[in-house]
Design a protein around this motif. Structure first.
Motif, PDB file in Angstrom:
ATOM      1  N   ASP A   1     -11.273  61.874  -2.260  1.00 29.41           N
ATOM      2  CA  ASP A   1     -10.363  61.032  -1.485  1.00 29.41           C
ATOM      3  C   ASP A   1      -8.997  60.901  -2.157  1.00 29.41           C
ATOM      4  OD1 ASP A   1     -12.149  60.410   0.614  1.00 29.41           O
ATOM      5  OD2 ASP A   1     -13.099  58.869  -0.621  1.00 29.41           O
ATOM      6  N   ARG A   2      -8.961  61.045  -3.491  1.00 28.70           N
ATOM      7  CA  ARG A   2      -7.712  60.880  -4.238  1.00 28.70           C
ATOM      8  C   ARG A   2      -7.661  61.936  -5.339  1.00 28.70           C
ATOM      9  NH1 ARG A   2     -10.197  56.144  -3.308  1.00 28.70           N
ATOM     10  NH2 ARG A   2      -9.113  54.580  -2.046  1.00 28.70           N
ATOM     11  N   VAL A   3      -6.568  62.680  -5.344  1.00 30.97           N
ATOM     12  CA  VAL A   3      -6.419  63.799  -6.279  1.00 30.97           C
ATOM     13  C   VAL A   3      -5.043  63.725  -6.930  1.00 30.97           C
ATOM     14  CG1 VAL A   3      -6.380  66.310  -6.527  1.00 30.97           C
ATOM     15  CG2 VAL A   3      -7.952  65.251  -4.887  1.00 30.97           C
TER      16      VAL A   3
ATOM     17  N   SER B   1      16.837  82.530 -22.356  1.00 33.80           N
ATOM     18  CA  SER B   1      17.805  81.799 -21.535  1.00 33.80           C
ATOM     19  C   SER B   1      17.169  81.212 -20.288  1.00 33.80           C
ATOM     20  CB  SER B   1      18.949  82.726 -21.110  1.00 33.80           C
ATOM     21  OG  SER B   1      19.638  83.250 -22.223  1.00 33.80           O
ATOM     22  N   ILE B   2      16.140  81.877 -19.773  1.00 33.09           N
ATOM     23  CA  ILE B   2      15.563  81.495 -18.486  1.00 33.09           C
ATOM     24  C   ILE B   2      14.668  80.269 -18.581  1.00 33.09           C
ATOM     25  CG2 ILE B   2      13.929  82.200 -16.685  1.00 33.09           C
ATOM     26  CD1 ILE B   2      14.896  85.070 -17.099  1.00 33.09           C
ATOM     27  N   PHE B   3      13.773  80.243 -19.570  1.00 32.44           N
ATOM     28  CA  PHE B   3      12.655  79.302 -19.498  1.00 32.44           C
ATOM     29  C   PHE B   3      12.915  77.988 -20.223  1.00 32.44           C
ATOM     30  CE2 PHE B   3      10.808  83.439 -18.665  1.00 32.44           C
ATOM     31  CZ  PHE B   3      10.061  83.164 -17.527  1.00 32.44           C
ATOM     32  N   GLY B   4      12.351  76.928 -19.638  1.00 28.93           N
ATOM     33  CA  GLY B   4      12.353  75.607 -20.242  1.00 28.93           C
ATOM     34  C   GLY B   4      10.977  74.986 -20.084  1.00 28.93           C
ATOM     35  N   ASP B   5      10.787  73.820 -20.654  1.00 26.22           N
ATOM     36  CA  ASP B   5       9.496  73.133 -20.637  1.00 26.22           C
ATOM     37  C   ASP B   5       9.576  71.872 -19.782  1.00 26.22           C
ATOM     38  OD1 ASP B   5       8.642  75.078 -22.466  1.00 26.22           O
ATOM     39  OD2 ASP B   5       9.319  73.865 -24.168  1.00 26.22           O
ATOM     40  N   GLY B   6       8.455  71.483 -19.207  1.00 27.42           N
ATOM     41  CA  GLY B   6       8.452  70.268 -18.400  1.00 27.42           C
ATOM     42  C   GLY B   6       7.146  70.084 -17.665  1.00 27.42           C
ATOM     43  N   ALA B   7       7.097  69.028 -16.854  1.00 27.60           N
ATOM     44  CA  ALA B   7       5.903  68.717 -16.059  1.00 27.60           C
ATOM     45  C   ALA B   7       6.315  67.957 -14.808  1.00 27.60           C
ATOM     46  CB  ALA B   7       4.912  67.884 -16.864  1.00 27.60           C
ATOM     47  N   GLY B   8       5.551  68.150 -13.755  1.00 26.91           N
ATOM     48  CA  GLY B   8       5.750  67.423 -12.509  1.00 26.91           C
ATOM     49  C   GLY B   8       4.405  67.171 -11.858  1.00 26.91           C
ATOM     50  N   ALA B   9       4.308  66.140 -11.024  1.00 25.20           N
ATOM     51  CA  ALA B   9       3.011  65.763 -10.461  1.00 25.20           C
ATOM     52  C   ALA B   9       3.162  65.154  -9.076  1.00 25.20           C
ATOM     53  CB  ALA B   9       2.305  64.764 -11.382  1.00 25.20           C
ATOM     54  N   LEU B  10       2.123  65.343  -8.273  1.00 22.07           N
ATOM     55  CA  LEU B  10       1.985  64.667  -6.985  1.00 22.07           C
ATOM     56  C   LEU B  10       0.626  63.980  -6.938  1.00 22.07           C
ATOM     57  CD1 LEU B  10       3.283  67.192  -4.265  1.00 22.07           C
ATOM     58  CD2 LEU B  10       4.504  65.252  -5.259  1.00 22.07           C
ATOM     59  N   VAL B  11       0.587  62.796  -6.354  1.00 22.64           N
ATOM     60  CA  VAL B  11      -0.666  62.108  -6.051  1.00 22.64           C
ATOM     61  C   VAL B  11      -0.981  62.348  -4.580  1.00 22.64           C
ATOM     62  CG1 VAL B  11      -1.832  59.885  -5.883  1.00 22.64           C
ATOM     63  CG2 VAL B  11      -0.302  60.340  -7.795  1.00 22.64           C
ATOM     64  N   LEU B  12      -2.205  62.790  -4.304  1.00 23.02           N
ATOM     65  CA  LEU B  12      -2.661  62.995  -2.935  1.00 23.02           C
ATOM     66  C   LEU B  12      -3.762  61.996  -2.606  1.00 23.02           C
ATOM     67  CD1 LEU B  12      -3.095  66.899  -2.920  1.00 23.02           C
ATOM     68  CD2 LEU B  12      -1.070  65.589  -2.242  1.00 23.02           C
ATOM     69  N   ARG B  13      -3.773  61.535  -1.368  1.00 22.27           N
ATOM     70  CA  ARG B  13      -4.873  60.705  -0.871  1.00 22.27           C
ATOM     71  C   ARG B  13      -5.289  61.217   0.493  1.00 22.27           C
ATOM     72  NH1 ARG B  13      -3.046  57.995   3.407  1.00 22.27           N
ATOM     73  NH2 ARG B  13      -0.889  57.259   3.476  1.00 22.27           N
ATOM     74  N   ALA B  14      -6.473  60.848   0.898  1.00 21.38           N
ATOM     75  CA  ALA B  14      -6.947  61.228   2.222  1.00 21.38           C
ATOM     76  C   ALA B  14      -6.205  60.431   3.283  1.00 21.38           C
ATOM     77  CB  ALA B  14      -8.449  60.991   2.336  1.00 21.38           C
ATOM     78  N   GLY B  15      -5.766  61.117   4.329  1.00 22.74           N
ATOM     79  CA  GLY B  15      -5.060  60.472   5.425  1.00 22.74           C
ATOM     80  C   GLY B  15      -5.198  61.299   6.689  1.00 22.74           C
ATOM     81  N   THR B  16      -4.209  61.197   7.564  1.00 21.55           N
ATOM     82  CA  THR B  16      -4.242  61.914   8.836  1.00 21.55           C
ATOM     83  C   THR B  16      -3.052  62.862   8.936  1.00 21.55           C
ATOM     84  OG1 THR B  16      -3.018  60.128   9.938  1.00 21.55           O
ATOM     85  CG2 THR B  16      -5.433  60.012   9.986  1.00 21.55           C
TER      86      THR B  16
ATOM     87  N   MET C   1     -12.022  69.801  15.468  1.00 22.68           N
ATOM     88  CA  MET C   1     -10.734  69.808  14.773  1.00 22.68           C
ATOM     89  C   MET C   1     -10.763  68.806  13.623  1.00 22.68           C
ATOM     90  SD  MET C   1      -6.918  69.122  16.308  1.00 22.68           S
ATOM     91  CE  MET C   1      -5.494  69.163  15.226  1.00 22.68           C
ATOM     92  N   ASN C   2     -10.309  69.223  12.443  1.00 23.85           N
ATOM     93  CA  ASN C   2     -10.312  68.343  11.273  1.00 23.85           C
ATOM     94  C   ASN C   2      -9.132  67.378  11.378  1.00 23.85           C
ATOM     95  OD1 ASN C   2     -10.407  67.157   8.739  1.00 23.85           O
ATOM     96  ND2 ASN C   2     -10.946  69.072   7.696  1.00 23.85           N
ATOM     97  N   THR C   3      -9.427  66.086  11.475  1.00 23.82           N
ATOM     98  CA  THR C   3      -8.363  65.084  11.578  1.00 23.82           C
ATOM     99  C   THR C   3      -8.040  64.471  10.233  1.00 23.82           C
ATOM    100  OG1 THR C   3      -9.989  63.359  12.087  1.00 23.82           O
ATOM    101  CG2 THR C   3      -8.985  64.522  13.949  1.00 23.82           C
ATOM    102  N   ARG C   4      -8.560  65.044   9.168  1.00 22.99           N
ATOM    103  CA  ARG C   4      -8.336  64.558   7.822  1.00 22.99           C
ATOM    104  C   ARG C   4      -7.286  65.431   7.149  1.00 22.99           C
ATOM    105  NH1 ARG C   4     -11.782  61.565   3.967  1.00 22.99           N
ATOM    106  NH2 ARG C   4     -11.664  62.479   1.883  1.00 22.99           N
ATOM    107  N   ALA C   5      -6.375  64.812   6.396  1.00 24.90           N
ATOM    108  CA  ALA C   5      -5.314  65.559   5.722  1.00 24.90           C
ATOM    109  C   ALA C   5      -5.064  64.967   4.348  1.00 24.90           C
ATOM    110  CB  ALA C   5      -4.026  65.519   6.541  1.00 24.90           C
ATOM    111  N   ALA C   6      -4.521  65.804   3.463  1.00 23.80           N
ATOM    112  CA  ALA C   6      -4.049  65.321   2.166  1.00 23.80           C
ATOM    113  C   ALA C   6      -2.630  64.791   2.345  1.00 23.80           C
ATOM    114  CB  ALA C   6      -4.068  66.451   1.145  1.00 23.80           C
ATOM    115  N   VAL C   7      -2.384  63.589   1.860  1.00 20.36           N
ATOM    116  CA  VAL C   7      -1.095  62.921   2.046  1.00 20.36           C
ATOM    117  C   VAL C   7      -0.499  62.575   0.681  1.00 20.36           C
ATOM    118  CG1 VAL C   7       0.064  60.912   3.038  1.00 20.36           C
ATOM    119  CG2 VAL C   7      -1.845  61.979   4.259  1.00 20.36           C
ATOM    120  N   VAL C   8       0.738  62.924   0.478  1.00 16.19           N
ATOM    121  CA  VAL C   8       1.432  62.627  -0.775  1.00 16.19           C
ATOM    122  C   VAL C   8       1.705  61.139  -0.871  1.00 16.19           C
ATOM    123  CG1 VAL C   8       3.540  63.000  -2.113  1.00 16.19           C
ATOM    124  CG2 VAL C   8       2.485  64.924  -0.875  1.00 16.19           C
ATOM    125  N   GLN C   9       1.326  60.531  -2.000  1.00 18.98           N
ATOM    126  CA  GLN C   9       1.533  59.096  -2.192  1.00 18.98           C
ATOM    127  C   GLN C   9       2.383  58.777  -3.415  1.00 18.98           C
ATOM    128  OE1 GLN C   9      -2.073  56.820  -2.202  1.00 18.98           O
ATOM    129  NE2 GLN C   9      -1.045  54.908  -1.675  1.00 18.98           N
ATOM    130  N   GLY C  10       2.661  59.769  -4.238  1.00 22.23           N
ATOM    131  CA  GLY C  10       3.489  59.525  -5.423  1.00 22.23           C
ATOM    132  C   GLY C  10       3.953  60.832  -6.018  1.00 22.23           C
TER     133      GLY C  10
END
Length: 337
Positions: A134-136, A157-172, A1-10
């Motif tokens: 380890d960090r993405v 009318s529908i579309f707009g512009d922008g950006a969003g981001a998540l930082v992932l690190r190795a965790g459990t 069983m894989n005990t490693r997970a991607a964890v959101v850090q930011g």
């Protein structure tokens, strides 16, 4: 069983400074504020003016990294989900990484249009679980208004512009912030339902195209029907994979396509409006930025708390769809300034 997970850090997000409300659109299009609000749930959208996809991606990525502790370690990979790269060649992700101060690392683009962020998140998750990183940094960024016919009252009318981001690190897997499961899919037979037909290789080769215009073409009724169907089914599958029931989901963060799609999908899943995260009124449909930008806004407004179970689902041109579930971490600081 894989005990490693991607964890959101930011988490980080940004939109261009120029805001275009419905009344401004109505001065040049056959539309009204009431019509747009009722059909789409949008009051305003932000439009890039002298700001590119890379510019927005760098800003959102920098905010996410700052929340994660600045240069919190040797970042291994930058993934950029976008349909509007600054150039047809090369990919935009290496430039984003370089401008953030990271050279020599892997960086590449992912294109699944409005489903792009979930696909990029799945890629980052796989790299971490497979011990390749380890960090993405995963970013969704689009200036999709550049692909919209300015005279089309619906898509303008529908579309707009922008950006969003998540930082992932190795965790459990048992940590708050751990990404639990994904569901990804596509149906290329429906490619004509929503597309930008002109400007690609077929056009440059002189091969037959039903429409060569370099603007978005969308079959609204088909897109609505498929969006509701696929996002609902994909959400159910990813919950099954995670072993979660829908009642345990604290926050539902769908792609901000339009308010009627959001409400229909939530209703079919049995999720009440109090659990739905929607920022479409203020930013419109920001394509690959849609879900991470909604997460950034929900964090800043206190709608996400450590330990909350979060369900995300999306669909984009292709057709391509994707859903993911995670538990939200304890994060400090502002995602958007």
């Amino acid at each position: 069983m894989n005990t490693r997970a991607a964890v959101v850090q930011g988490v980080g997000g940004c939109v261009p400074p120029r805001s275009v409300d419905n009344n401004e659109l109505s001065t040049r299009l056959d539309t009204t504020d009431e019509w747009i609000r009722e059909r789409l749930g949008i009051a305003r959208r932000h439009v890039a003016d002298g700001i590119s996809t890379v510019d927005l991606a760098v800003e959102a990525g920098a905010r996410a990294l700052e929340m994660a502790g600045g240069r919190f370690g040797a970042l291994d990979v930058v993934l950029l989900a976008t349909t509007t790269p600054d150039r047809l060649c090369p990919a935009s992700a290496p430039e984003v990484a370089s401008r953030l101060g990271y050279t020599g690392i892997a960086a590449f683009d992912v294109n699944a249009v409005c489903a792009g962020f979930v696909h990029a998140l799945a890629t980052g998750n796989a790299l971490i679980r497979g011990h390749m990183a380890d960090r993405v940094l995963v970013i969704g960024a689009d200036v999709f208004t550049t692909l919209v016919d300015p005279g089309d009252r619906l898509t303008a009318s529908i579309f707009g512009d922008g950006a969003g981001a998540l930082v992932l690190r190795a965790g459990t897997p048992d940590e708050p912030g751990a990404v639990r499961a994904f569901d990804l899919g596509s149906d290329g037979s429906a490619v004509a339902a929503v597309e930008v037909p002109g400007g690609g290789a077929r056009d440059r080769l002189g091969m037959p195209l039903a429409n060569q215009r370099p603007y978005l073409v969308m079959d609204g009724p088909v897109v609505f029907q498929r969006a509701v169907r696929e996002m609902t089914a994909s959400s159910k599958r990813v919950l099954d994979k995670a072993g979660w029931d829908v009642e345990s989901v604290r926050r539902f963060v769908p792609h901000q396509a339009n308010i009627r799609i959001i409400h229909d999908v939530a209703g079919k899943l049995g999720i009440g409006p109090e659990r739905v995260v929607a920022n479409i009124e203020d930013v419109g449909n920001t394509v690959a930025a849609s879900i991470p930008l909604a997460l950034a806004d929900a964090h800043d407004t206190g709608r996400l708390a450590a330990g909350d179970r979060v369900l995300m689902t999306s669909i984009g041109a292709g057709l391509a769809w994707g859903s993911a579930v995670l538990t939200w971490p304890e994060l400090h600081g502002k995602a958007r300034l």
